[in-house]
Write a protein that holds these residues in place. Structure first.
Motif, PDB file in Angstrom:
ATOM      1  N   VAL A  71       2.101  -7.945  -1.519  1.00  0.00           N
ATOM      2  CA  VAL A  71       2.419  -7.119  -0.356  1.00  0.00           C
ATOM      3  C   VAL A  71       3.056  -5.814  -0.822  1.00  0.00           C
ATOM      4  O   VAL A  71       3.927  -5.823  -1.699  1.00  0.00           O
ATOM      5  N   ALA A  72       2.622  -4.697  -0.253  1.00  0.00           N
ATOM      6  CA  ALA A  72       3.226  -3.392  -0.531  1.00  0.00           C
ATOM      7  C   ALA A  72       4.081  -2.974   0.659  1.00  0.00           C
ATOM      8  O   ALA A  72       3.955  -3.520   1.768  1.00  0.00           O
ATOM      9  N   LEU A  73       4.951  -2.012   0.420  1.00  0.00           N
ATOM     10  CA  LEU A  73       5.774  -1.461   1.499  1.00  0.00           C
ATOM     11  C   LEU A  73       5.888   0.042   1.290  1.00  0.00           C
ATOM     12  O   LEU A  73       6.135   0.500   0.171  1.00  0.00           O
ATOM     13  N   ILE A  74       5.670   0.804   2.343  1.00  0.00           N
ATOM     14  CA  ILE A  74       5.847   2.245   2.276  1.00  0.00           C
ATOM     15  C   ILE A  74       6.764   2.692   3.405  1.00  0.00           C
ATOM     16  O   ILE A  74       6.789   2.079   4.481  1.00  0.00           O
ATOM     17  N   THR A  75       7.517   3.758   3.162  1.00  0.00           N
ATOM     18  CA  THR A  75       8.453   4.233   4.172  1.00  0.00           C
ATOM     19  C   THR A  75       8.798   5.697   3.945  1.00  0.00           C
ATOM     20  O   THR A  75       8.739   6.196   2.811  1.00  0.00           O
TER      21      THR A  75
END
Length: 555
Positions: free
Chosen positions: A461-465
């Motif tokens: 899982v990736a996360l961007i913000t």
């Protein structure tokens, strides 16, 4: 020799000013010496600051021994870990500006000859360094030092493992009793949390910039060696005043390049990018994201500090500290030798005779933990102005990754979905409207990233913000996306199920939606207003600049 303090203390017309100082207990002898201000960030909330009174007394001893007179004032400090995951985190990054402004106010309202800054934790360190560069009077920094690591089942642990423990508990990997044990052990002493997180990263980098003495970033907070270092710092500031050496003489562009090189070799927090840009701006140095990018491919990551490896700051201190790291980097022929430091030596004179005592902590150049720098700058249609990734914390299986967007307009919404086990392999968690203006305050996303890692999803899982991360974050977590959603960035146009592509080695991140569709979405797009629209954060939201320029207030 004329002193800066003469304007408030010299001559018959300043009798009232001297009288007020005498009400504080100062004597004529003390008022005739160089006046050295001490910016003390002591409080009983932040673990990195609870022991500051002892260090302040040591600094005062040093100043008196060298023939100066110390005067002390206090500065606020937010604990990022305690502020995490609720309203408090909105105030963390903005507090950096308040700290810089308050130090500027105190040393200019009472024109002192020199300044000693005593920070320890996340925003306090760069805030005080920004102030030092801004007021540009002789200054030295002595931090509170790093916390010791805890021990659980024979393994060193720290705050990152406590945060990740929550995810492990929720996914059934550990019991509530085990989580309680980790909670009790994870933070065993005073000091800034013991991994290579934001505070320790900047404290270490301050040595390379030249604003602090060797050992400042690595000597553990409870050690007597830190008290001795504080005394030496007190003596050195009087020397700096007498020699007229100021922060902008020290923090040159070449010194910032040295700092970036060290940053890449240590695998520091992504927040170092934000803070070095802000400090450089105050120092009148034109530093950009491109300067970070140019060293990414030239400097290998020689270290594996928590959260991406088993080591902590006490290990770095045992290995020889920052000067030993610089010595190991010398064969790359990238470091600028002639930058002056508060020690009175050039940076090269400070590290040339040092050695590494633990090769597993600072690896040889031909055996790095990661072949490139710890940090990288990603660009693409999602981040035309840049985004930041700790690439050394990404599993190589994720270097090329395409995932489906799971879109959330706040950290709280994302956490609800993560803790509710609604995030699956192949997802890209998108957390937007958490940027400098949209948050406001550019909150850290340690809880979401730690929960993902704790649940064993950090390789899937990736996360961007458009927000940012704690130094305790690992995995394919991309922050500082600019422009942010609140300022019209493409991150605000992502829809549930869109495909997002990552190519870490080629420094790319793109939304895989055709231009025609993006243009259609733009026609109906109206950015959401900041979540907080009253108090000082409302003013901050209107005045703050982009993350790509350090998220400093614009005038």
């Amino acid at each position: 020799m004329a002193r800066r303090s003469d304007v408030m203390l010299r001559g018959p017309e300043r009798a009232p000013h001297r009288s007020l100082f005498k009400a504080d207990g100062y004597t004529d002898i003390e008022l005739n010496r160089p006046i050295i201000a001490i910016a003390n960030s002591y409080n009983t909330i932040v673990p990195g600051h609870v022991h500051m009174q002892q260090l302040v007394e040591a600094v005062k001893y040093g100043i008196y021994m060298a023939g100066g007179t110390p005067i002390e004032f206090n500065v606020i400090g937010v604990d990022d870990g305690i502020a995490m995951g609720h309203l408090g985190m909105h105030y963390s990054l903005p507090s950096r500006e308040l700290i810089a402004d308050s130090v500027e106010t105190m040393v200019n309202a009472h024109p002192v000859d020199g300044l000693v800054i005593l920070p320890a934790c996340d925003k306090i360190v760069p805030g005080m360094m920004m102030a030092a560069a801004r007021v540009n009077i002789p200054t030295i920094m002595i931090s509170g030092g790093p916390m010791l690591a805890g021990r659980f089942n024979g393994t060193d642990i720290d705050l990152a493992q406590v945060f990740e423990g929550v995810g492990k508990y929720l996914s059934g990997q550990i019991t509530e009793e085990e989580l309680k044990k980790i909670e009790d052990i994870g933070c065993p002493s005073c000091g800034s949390c013991s991994g290579m997180y934001s505070a320790n990263s900047i404290n270490c980098i301050s040595e390379v910039l030249g604003l602090s003495l060797p050992g400042n970033g690595t000597i553990p907070a409870p050690m007597a060696a830190r008290v001795r270092l504080a005394k030496i710092a007190g003596m050195k500031i009087v020397e700096l005043v007498n020699r007229g050496i100021k922060p902008r003489d020290i923090m040159t562009k070449e010194a910032f390049y040295n700092a970036i090189i060290a940053d890449m070799a240590m695998g520091c927090s992504t927040n170092t990018v934000l803070h070095l840009l802000a400090i450089a701006q105050e120092a009148k140095v034109n530093l950009t994201l491109d300067d970070f990018d140019r060293f990414t491919d030239k400097v290998p990551d020689l270290c594996a500090f928590s959260p991406v490896g088993p080591y902590h700051l006490q290990d770095l201190d045992e290995a020889g500290g920052m000067m030993a790291l610089l010595n190991r980097l010398e064969p790359l022929r990238l470091l600028n030798h002639d930058c002056i430091t508060v020690s009175g030596k050039t940076i090269y004179e400070s590290y040339k005779a040092t050695r590494v005592y633990r090769d597993e902590v600072i690896r040889p150049l031909d055996k790095p933990y990661y072949p490139r720098g710890g940090l990288t700058i990603l660009k693409g249609n999602l981040a035309p102005d840049g985004a930041v990734l700790k690439q050394s914390g990404v599993d190589t299986s994720m270097n090329k990754f395409v995932g489906r967007a799971r879109v959330f307009d706040s950290e709280e919404e994302a956490l609800k979905a993560i803790f509710g086990k609604q995030i699956n392999k192949g997802d890209v968690v998108v957390i937007r409207y958490e940027g400098p203006a949209g948050g406001p305050g550019m909150k850290e996303m340690l809880q979401p990233t730690s929960a993902i890692a704790g649940m064993g999803l950090d390789k899937d899982v990736a996360l961007i913000t458009d927000g940012r991360f704690s130094g305790a974050t690992r995995g394919l977590s991309v922050g500082h996306i600019a422009p942010e959603a609140a300022r019209g960035g493409l991150i605000g146009l992502i829809e549930e199920g869109d495909k997002i592509e990552f190519d870490v080695e080629n420094k790319k991140m793109n939304l895989l939606v055709d231009d025609k569709t993006i243009q259609e979405r733009k026609k109906n797009f109206k950015p959401k207003p900041p979540k907080i629209r009253e108090g000082w954060l409302a003013r901050y939201a209107k005045m703050v600049g982009p993350a790509s320029k350090g998220a400093v207030l614009e005038y």
